[in-house]
Enzyme design. Structure first.
Site, PDB file in Angstrom:
ATOM      1  N   ASP A   1      -0.385  -4.930  -1.557  1.00 57.05           N
ATOM      2  CA  ASP A   1       0.248  -4.536  -0.297  1.00 57.05           C
ATOM      3  C   ASP A   1      -0.784  -4.338   0.814  1.00 57.05           C
ATOM      4  O   ASP A   1      -1.999  -4.308   0.563  1.00 57.05           O
ATOM      5  CB  ASP A   1       1.061  -3.247  -0.532  1.00 57.05           C
ATOM      6  CG  ASP A   1       2.362  -3.240   0.248  1.00 57.05           C
ATOM      7  OD1 ASP A   1       2.426  -3.906   1.309  1.00 57.05           O
ATOM      8  OD2 ASP A   1       3.307  -2.569  -0.196  1.00 57.05           O
TER       9      ASP A   1
ATOM     10  N   ASP B   1      10.692  -6.723   3.564  1.00 57.73           N
ATOM     11  CA  ASP B   1      11.160  -5.529   2.846  1.00 57.73           C
ATOM     12  C   ASP B   1      12.677  -5.468   2.858  1.00 57.73           C
ATOM     13  O   ASP B   1      13.275  -4.639   2.180  1.00 57.73           O
ATOM     14  CB  ASP B   1      10.598  -4.256   3.503  1.00 57.73           C
ATOM     15  CG  ASP B   1       9.284  -3.825   2.860  1.00 57.73           C
ATOM     16  OD1 ASP B   1       8.837  -4.503   1.916  1.00 57.73           O
ATOM     17  OD2 ASP B   1       8.708  -2.814   3.301  1.00 57.73           O
TER      18      ASP B   1
HETATM   19  C1  GLA Z   1       5.606  -1.567   1.420  1.00 57.02           C
HETATM   20  C2  GLA Z   1       6.166  -2.696   0.591  1.00 57.02           C
HETATM   21  C3  GLA Z   1       7.351  -2.202  -0.204  1.00 57.02           C
HETATM   22  C4  GLA Z   1       6.907  -1.062  -1.097  1.00 57.02           C
HETATM   23  C5  GLA Z   1       6.290   0.035  -0.270  1.00 57.02           C
HETATM   24  C6  GLA Z   1       5.682   1.101  -1.152  1.00 57.02           C
HETATM   25  O1  GLA Z   1       6.490  -1.182   2.403  1.00 57.02           O
HETATM   26  O2  GLA Z   1       6.528  -3.768   1.403  1.00 57.02           O
HETATM   27  O3  GLA Z   1       7.906  -3.242  -0.972  1.00 57.02           O
HETATM   28  O4  GLA Z   1       6.005  -1.547  -2.042  1.00 57.02           O
HETATM   29  O5  GLA Z   1       5.260  -0.464   0.586  1.00 57.02           O
HETATM   30  O6  GLA Z   1       5.090   2.113  -0.435  1.00 57.02           O
END
Ligand code: GLA
Length: 697
Positions: free
Chosen positions: A443, A500
């Site tokens: 991430d 997301d």
């Molecule tokens: C980001 C990612 C999500 C999740 C969160 C966790 O937003 O895109 O899929 O993994 O972090 O904190």
């Protein structure tokens, strides 16, 4: 003047090269016959001088610069001792190979050489990059060096640009190419959500797609019809955006730009197929050895930060019962990370959550027949972390300033520093050595500020080192969903997280937009909960699951909170995905047109099989939706067409002859592509799958 042609399977470029003079691309289009007279072709496109032009009309060509009175934006901007270098490049030579052309330019007075390389490969996709060399005795600062400078044929009159934000990425905007052109630039240290590293240019149906293969900031300009452009063509420039002082070349040093990637196709489906062929053959790491894309269950939208060993084991049980093949433990497993305010940088398993480490959970996951994946965000650090307390100077900051503005409560590490990369490698390497981890979700949830020269290179170097040490580990580029997707990162990872936003209605826009460039096997596509945590929308399981099949499928919801019926529906769709992924992840993608703009159709054909998804998001304006016309079939061949079950709720009520559909209709490719299939596309949030099997002649 000499002419050099570069041929792909369906494409030709013709370059006009003059030693001691300029280099231009005088033809970009469908493949020309072998005997085409290239000098006559160039003559047919040449223009005379018009009023209000320098006496020798300047040609921007493949290295536009201000020399000779051209007034557009130069491809190369250089400084020596802070002063702009007024360049005047001349072609000094070229090497043409099958499918490749390198053109060398030199400016002896300025002490600079530029080599521009064009290469044509799988899918007829063109890759272009430039190398700039300092041949003088004093340092040379490179302010900009375009990877691509292309006078675009004048038949391209419209552009599709992409814009977006977190959870609403890749919104398409099609407009005329106006005299003021367009310009895109990112300044957050990564491609980001705004989509300026992707572009389509349209000549009717014909389409030219462009992308800058770079994980840092980009700069793009399309400048039509500047006053002094010789012939009214727009010039397209693509470059990595450099910080002041980021690239300074010592004498005899050189630097090569990232690649710009271009594809030309008769329509958008063919363009998608070209980019997919390119990625599959030349970009994705070890693509030909990939096994089937495993069904994920990811803990994030199921449990969030509410993690415990028992809870995760129970979630893994549920995952396996649905048919999941990989269990991914998301954020919250490390250090003191019980919410998103703390502990990034402390990449050791939290004893509060896992008193015996990850081993018992991983063993449980494996006993259920799944492999194990883990979330990390290596380039970040929380101010409240052991790492920050030990190395407060390791984050991006302005020397001498107190302020260290955070985003999502976090700071970014300076990836240009070797000790930072070494520390991260050691931490990740230990995690991967000590635990049976098959997959990392990588991430990146903060923009990079203050500015971050060398950040993307540092990120690539860390990824490369880790991949070399653990070649069996698959990696996903996440970046809050959609924030760092480019072909340079895709040459190092196995999939991306496109957004997301798991809301299936939103995904019906987001997935076709990404799949214009990326094949379905790299696009994570998860069934989320209802109501959706980001949009609040409630959607039936049948619709959510059908939409998720068209990607690399996963589940990001707690099955324990679903009804028995929902679980059964989801399980049946996971089985459909596993039966069809061999087609979806190797085949040719077609974008199906439909008169109702609330109907989205995608289809993938591979060898003798094809699967289509047709989905309706809003209430139909008519009682009987127009038939959906399929694509990519052999006109003369006969196909058995079925609608794979489970069918959407109420389907039986609206489907005219369900028994016939169950047995399968047999129709020719011509009938399917011309006449189409009348499906009940009436209710909002209804989706159908259409399966086709080619019958032996
Ligand atoms: C980001 C990612 C999500 C999740 C969160 C966790 O937003 O895109 O899929 O993994 O972090 O904190």
């Amino acid at each position: 003047m000499e002419f050099v042609r570069l041929d792909g399977e369906r494409l030709t470029l013709v370059f006009a090269l003059e030693k001691g003079g300029a280099a231009d691309c005088v033809y970009l289009g469908a493949r020309l016959p072998a005997g085409e007279d290239l000098a006559m072709l160039a003559a047919a496109g040449a223009r005379g001088r018009h009023e209000s032009q320098p006496d020798v009309p300047p040609v921007p060509g493949l290295l536009p610069e201000r020399k000779g009175g051209w007034s557009g934006t130069p491809a190369v901007v250089l400084r020596r001792a802070s002063a702009r270098v007024a360049t005047h490049f001349r072609v000094s030579g070229w090497e043409a190979d099958a499918g490749a052309l390198a053109i060398r330019f030199a400016d002896r007075l300025a002490g600079v050489e530029v080599a521009v390389r064009w290469r044509i490969g799988a899918g007829d996709v063109l890759r272009c990059a430039a190398t700039i060399t300092n041949t003088a005795a004093a340092p040379l600062e490179v302010e900009r060096c375009a990877a691509l400078a292309l006078p675009v044929p004048a038949r391209f009159t419209e552009a599709t640009t992409y814009a977006g934000r977190w959870a609403a990425e890749m919104q398409e905007h099609r407009r005329a190419i106006l005299p003021d052109g367009l310009r895109r630039v990112s300044a957050i240290g990564k491609p980001g959500f705004a989509g300026g590293n992707w572009l389509l240019l349209h000549a009717g149906e014909e389409v030219l797609g462009a992308h800058l293969s770079w994980s840092g900031d980009h700069w793009l300009a399309l400048e039509p019809d500047r006053q002094c452009a010789a012939d009214g063509r727009a010039v397209l420039l693509m470059a990595a955006a450099l910080e002041s002082g980021e690239v300074v070349l010592a004498p005899d040093d050189s630097v090569t730009t990232p690649e710009a990637v271009l594809a030309l196709a008769p329509n958008r489906s063919a363009l998608a197929q070209a980019f997919h062929a390119h990625l599959r053959a030349e970009v994705l790491p070890g693509r030909k050895d990939w096994g089937p894309r495993k069904v994920h269950l990811n803990s994030w939208e199921a449990l969030g930060f509410d993690l415990s060993e028992d809870g995760l084991m129970a979630l893994a049980d549920q995952a396996a019962a649905l048919g999941a093949e990989r269990f991914v433990l998301d954020d919250g497993w490390f250090g003191g990370r019980r919410d998103d305010t703390t502990s990034l940088g402390d990449w050791t398993v939290s004893p509060d959550v896992f008193p015996n480490g990850l081993a018992p959970l991983i063993a449980h996951v494996k006993s259920l027949g799944m492999d194990f994946g883990l979330w990390v965000e290596p380039e970040m650090v929380s101010p409240d972390s052991d790492l920050y307390r030990a190395h407060p100077d390791w984050c991006l900051h302005t020397e001498g300033r107190e302020e260290r503005p955070t985003m999502r409560g976090q700071l970014a590490l300076d990836m240009a520093r070797e000790e930072v990369r070494n520390h991260l490698f050691a931490a990740l390497d230990a995690l991967l050595r000590e635990n049976a981890i098959a997959y990392l979700k990588w991430d990146h949830n903060r923009d990079l500020f203050p500015c971050a020269p060398g950040q993307a290179e540092g990120f690539h170097a860390l990824l490369d080192r880790l991949r070399a040490a653990h070649p069996q580990v698959e990696i996903e580029s996440c970046a809050s969903g959609g924030g760092r997707i480019d072909f340079a990162v895709l040459s190092r990872v196995h999939r991306v997280w496109p957004s997301d936003n798991n809301d299936a209605v939103e995904r019906l826009r987001i997935m076709p937009a990404w799949s214009q460039f990326l094949p379905l096997e790299v696009l994570g596509s998860h069934v989320g909960p209802s109501p959706n945590p980001i949009t609040g929308r409630r959607l039936g399981m049948d619709f959510r699951a059908k939409v998720a099949i068209f990607g690399h499928m996963g589940v990001e919801a707690d099955p324990a909170r679903m009804s028995d019926r929902e679980r059964e529906t989801l399980k049946a769709h996971i089985a459909l995905y596993t039966a069809w992924r061999g087609v979806l992840h190797a085949g040719a993608l077609h974008r199906l047109a439909h008169p109702d703009q609330n109907v989205t159709g995608l289809m993938v054909s591979h060898e003798d099989r094809a699967l289509a998804l047709v989905a309706q998001t809003a209430f139909s304006p008519v009682f009987d939706a127009a038939p959906i016309r399929l694509a990519g079939l052999a006109p003369e061949a006969r196909y058995r067409v079925t609608l794979p079950e489970p069918w959407p709720p109420k389907a039986k009520h609206y489907l005219a002859n369900p028994d016939q559909w169950r047995a399968g209709l047999v129709l020719s490719g011509t009938a399917l592509m011309t006449h189409g299939l009348a499906l009940p596309l009436t209710h909002p949030e209804t989706a159908w799958l259409i399966a086709l099997e080619r019958l032996a002649a």
